[in-house]
Design a protein around this motif. Structure first.
Motif, PDB file in Angstrom:
ATOM      1  N   ILE A 198       0.859  -1.113  -0.019  1.00 59.10           N
ATOM      2  CA  ILE A 198      -0.046  -0.003  -0.056  1.00 59.10           C
ATOM      3  C   ILE A 198       0.664   1.288   0.028  1.00 59.10           C
ATOM      4  CG2 ILE A 198      -1.747   1.060   1.429  1.00 59.10           C
ATOM      5  CD1 ILE A 198      -2.997  -1.229   2.274  1.00 59.10           C
ATOM      6  N   SER A 199       0.611   2.152  -0.702  1.00 56.23           N
ATOM      7  CA  SER A 199       1.271   3.402  -1.118  1.00 56.23           C
ATOM      8  C   SER A 199       0.144   4.437  -0.566  1.00 56.23           C
ATOM      9  CB  SER A 199       1.940   3.520  -2.420  1.00 56.23           C
ATOM     10  OG  SER A 199       2.590   4.817  -2.481  1.00 56.23           O
ATOM     11  N   GLY A 200       0.366   5.786  -1.212  1.00 52.75           N
ATOM     12  CA  GLY A 200      -0.582   6.863  -0.778  1.00 52.75           C
ATOM     13  C   GLY A 200      -0.349   7.259   0.666  1.00 52.75           C
ATOM     14  N   ALA A 201      -1.733   7.879   0.859  1.00 54.37           N
ATOM     15  CA  ALA A 201      -1.738   8.631   2.148  1.00 54.37           C
ATOM     16  C   ALA A 201      -1.837   7.625   3.328  1.00 54.37           C
ATOM     17  CB  ALA A 201      -3.347   9.208   2.180  1.00 54.37           C
ATOM     18  N   HIS A 202      -2.073   6.342   3.245  1.00 55.84           N
ATOM     19  CA  HIS A 202      -1.871   5.249   4.445  1.00 55.84           C
ATOM     20  C   HIS A 202      -0.249   5.173   4.685  1.00 55.84           C
ATOM     21  CE1 HIS A 202      -5.767   4.327   2.862  1.00 55.84           C
ATOM     22  NE2 HIS A 202      -6.178   3.889   4.196  1.00 55.84           N
ATOM     23  N   LEU A 203       0.353   5.089   3.561  1.00 60.90           N
ATOM     24  CA  LEU A 203       1.813   4.819   3.669  1.00 60.90           C
ATOM     25  C   LEU A 203       2.360   6.359   4.375  1.00 60.90           C
ATOM     26  CD1 LEU A 203       4.680   3.374   3.351  1.00 60.90           C
ATOM     27  CD2 LEU A 203       4.617   4.284   1.130  1.00 60.90           C
ATOM     28  N   TYR A 204       1.996   7.422   3.790  1.00 59.66           N
ATOM     29  CA  TYR A 204       2.472   8.502   4.256  1.00 59.66           C
ATOM     30  C   TYR A 204       2.151   9.206   5.557  1.00 59.66           C
ATOM     31  CZ  TYR A 204       3.017   9.017  -0.910  1.00 59.66           C
ATOM     32  OH  TYR A 204       3.249   8.468  -2.182  1.00 59.66           O
TER      33      TYR A 204
ATOM     34  N   SER B 166     -10.068   8.209   2.453  1.00 63.63           N
ATOM     35  CA  SER B 166      -8.802   7.920   1.551  1.00 63.63           C
ATOM     36  C   SER B 166      -9.010   6.663   0.794  1.00 63.63           C
ATOM     37  CB  SER B 166      -7.500   7.824   2.441  1.00 63.63           C
ATOM     38  OG  SER B 166      -7.456   9.268   2.829  1.00 63.63           O
ATOM     39  N   ASP B 167      -8.699   6.545  -0.500  1.00 59.74           N
ATOM     40  CA  ASP B 167      -8.761   5.321  -1.268  1.00 59.74           C
ATOM     41  C   ASP B 167      -7.483   4.600  -0.927  1.00 59.74           C
ATOM     42  OD1 ASP B 167      -6.724   6.822  -2.487  1.00 59.74           O
ATOM     43  OD2 ASP B 167      -7.498   6.710  -4.358  1.00 59.74           O
TER      44      ASP B 167
ATOM     45  N   ASP C  69      -6.315  -0.410 -12.278  1.00 56.15           N
ATOM     46  CA  ASP C  69      -7.745  -0.551 -11.967  1.00 56.15           C
ATOM     47  C   ASP C  69      -8.134   0.630 -10.934  1.00 56.15           C
ATOM     48  OD1 ASP C  69     -10.320  -1.314 -12.067  1.00 56.15           O
ATOM     49  OD2 ASP C  69      -9.725  -3.459 -11.233  1.00 56.15           O
ATOM     50  N   SER C  70      -9.008   1.398 -11.144  1.00 54.78           N
ATOM     51  CA  SER C  70      -9.518   2.463 -10.340  1.00 54.78           C
ATOM     52  C   SER C  70     -11.101   2.336 -10.187  1.00 54.78           C
ATOM     53  CB  SER C  70      -9.035   3.788 -10.751  1.00 54.78           C
ATOM     54  OG  SER C  70      -9.243   4.634  -9.597  1.00 54.78           O
ATOM     55  N   ARG C  71     -11.430   1.700  -9.021  1.00 55.34           N
ATOM     56  CA  ARG C  71     -12.956   1.694  -8.805  1.00 55.34           C
ATOM     57  C   ARG C  71     -13.201   1.283  -7.408  1.00 55.34           C
ATOM     58  NH1 ARG C  71     -14.443  -4.034 -10.332  1.00 55.34           N
ATOM     59  NH2 ARG C  71     -12.474  -4.914 -10.689  1.00 55.34           N
ATOM     60  N   ILE C  72     -14.573   1.005  -7.118  1.00 55.11           N
ATOM     61  CA  ILE C  72     -14.758   0.715  -5.877  1.00 55.11           C
ATOM     62  C   ILE C  72     -14.998  -0.864  -6.002  1.00 55.11           C
ATOM     63  CG2 ILE C  72     -16.815   0.520  -3.977  1.00 55.11           C
ATOM     64  CD1 ILE C  72     -17.250   3.520  -4.819  1.00 55.11           C
ATOM     65  N   ILE C  73     -14.536  -1.629  -5.099  1.00 53.37           N
ATOM     66  CA  ILE C  73     -14.329  -3.124  -5.325  1.00 53.37           C
ATOM     67  C   ILE C  73     -14.694  -3.646  -3.781  1.00 53.37           C
ATOM     68  CG2 ILE C  73     -13.164  -5.301  -5.855  1.00 53.37           C
ATOM     69  CD1 ILE C  73     -11.440  -3.575  -7.400  1.00 53.37           C
TER      70      ILE C  73
END
Length: 261
Positions: free
Chosen positions: A30-36, A43-44, A70-74
């Motif tokens: 996992i990257s993005g805001a969770h990693l930061y 947050s996605d 792939d960018s969508r709600i799953i």
């Protein structure tokens, strides 16, 4: 790791989503805001990884699916999924690309393999002083995004500070650290914790007064100069080690052959 981040990594839906990817994964993190270190409740989930295309597919005239997006709600999770075929990912590691280093060394691991662990050891020899150019370029873009919006939002400003401190830390230590909370344990910038708290508090707290802009402009310029100075003083290698390149090449051949036709 905060409880919310731990819950994200261990969410069984995330495990199912990862397992359902079209090609076997060398790793998924996992990257993005969770990693930061500053995810909001909405947050996605930025899932990043390296996949292994079948040998028959990469030997053909047309190399398809070198990148899968792939960018969508799953399953109720807002997902942003990007993975590269191992050859593409490995080639990016041999360039001054901070993104792939952060993905490789993310401690938020959803799926791993022995080859992932091996790659993390090899890739230490890929970190060079010229990775500073990645962070200097990236932070310029983030600062422009921050300035363009009115009112000015806390989120892009946090990205500015995250990028600067990650770059400085890498130049000084040769290590990859993308978490702003962890970085600030060393840098001790008093305003960073306040900015993170404001972002986590919700949209109504997520903007800045114009009076704050001059201060953050000054801090941006100070830290950018610090990153440039860290580059100039860095004792990191100029180019990836020959042993790292050789090790990556050998690993690529092995994982490709193990995947089979």
């Amino acid at each position: 790791m905060t409880p919310s981040i731990a819950a994200t990594v261990q969410d069984p839906r995330l495990q199912r989503i990862t397992t359902a990817q079209p090609y076997p994964l060398l790793f998924a993190t996992i990257s993005g805001a969770h990693l930061y270190g500053f995810p909001s409740p909405d947050s996605d989930v930025d899932l990043r990884g390296a996949h292994v295309l079948p040998l028959r597919q990469v030997l053909g005239l047309d190399a398809r699916h070198e990148t899968v997006e792939d960018s969508r709600i799953i399953e109720g999770l807002e997902m942003d999924i990007v993975s590269h075929d191992v050859k593409k990912f490995f080639n990016l590691l041999l360039k001054k690309n901070g993104y792939v280093l952060e993905q490789l060394y993310s401690p938020l691991i959803v799926q791993t393999t022995p080859e992932h662990a091996e790659l993390k050891e090899i890739a230490k020899g890929c970190i060079t002083r010229h990775h500073s150019h990645h962070y200097l370029g990236f932070v310029h873009t983030q600062w422009e995004l921050f300035l363009k919006e009115s009112p000015h939002r806390v989120k892009p400003l946090l990205y500015v500070y995250r990028v600067l401190l990650t770059g400085i830390w890498m130049m000084r230590t040769g290590e990859v650290e993308a978490n702003l909370v962890t970085l600030n344990e060393t840098f001790r910038l008093p305003y960073v914790d306040d900015l993170i708290a404001r972002k986590l508090a919700g949209p109504e707290q997520g903007t800045l007064d114009d009076a704050d802009l001059a201060f953050h402009q000054s801090e941006f310029e100070r830290l950018r100069a610090m990153l440039q100075a860290a580059h100039e003083a860095s004792t990191l290698r100029e180019l990836p080690e020959d042993a790292a390149r050789s090790g990556i090449n050998d690993l690529l051949i092995r994982v490709r052959l193990a995947q089979g036709i």
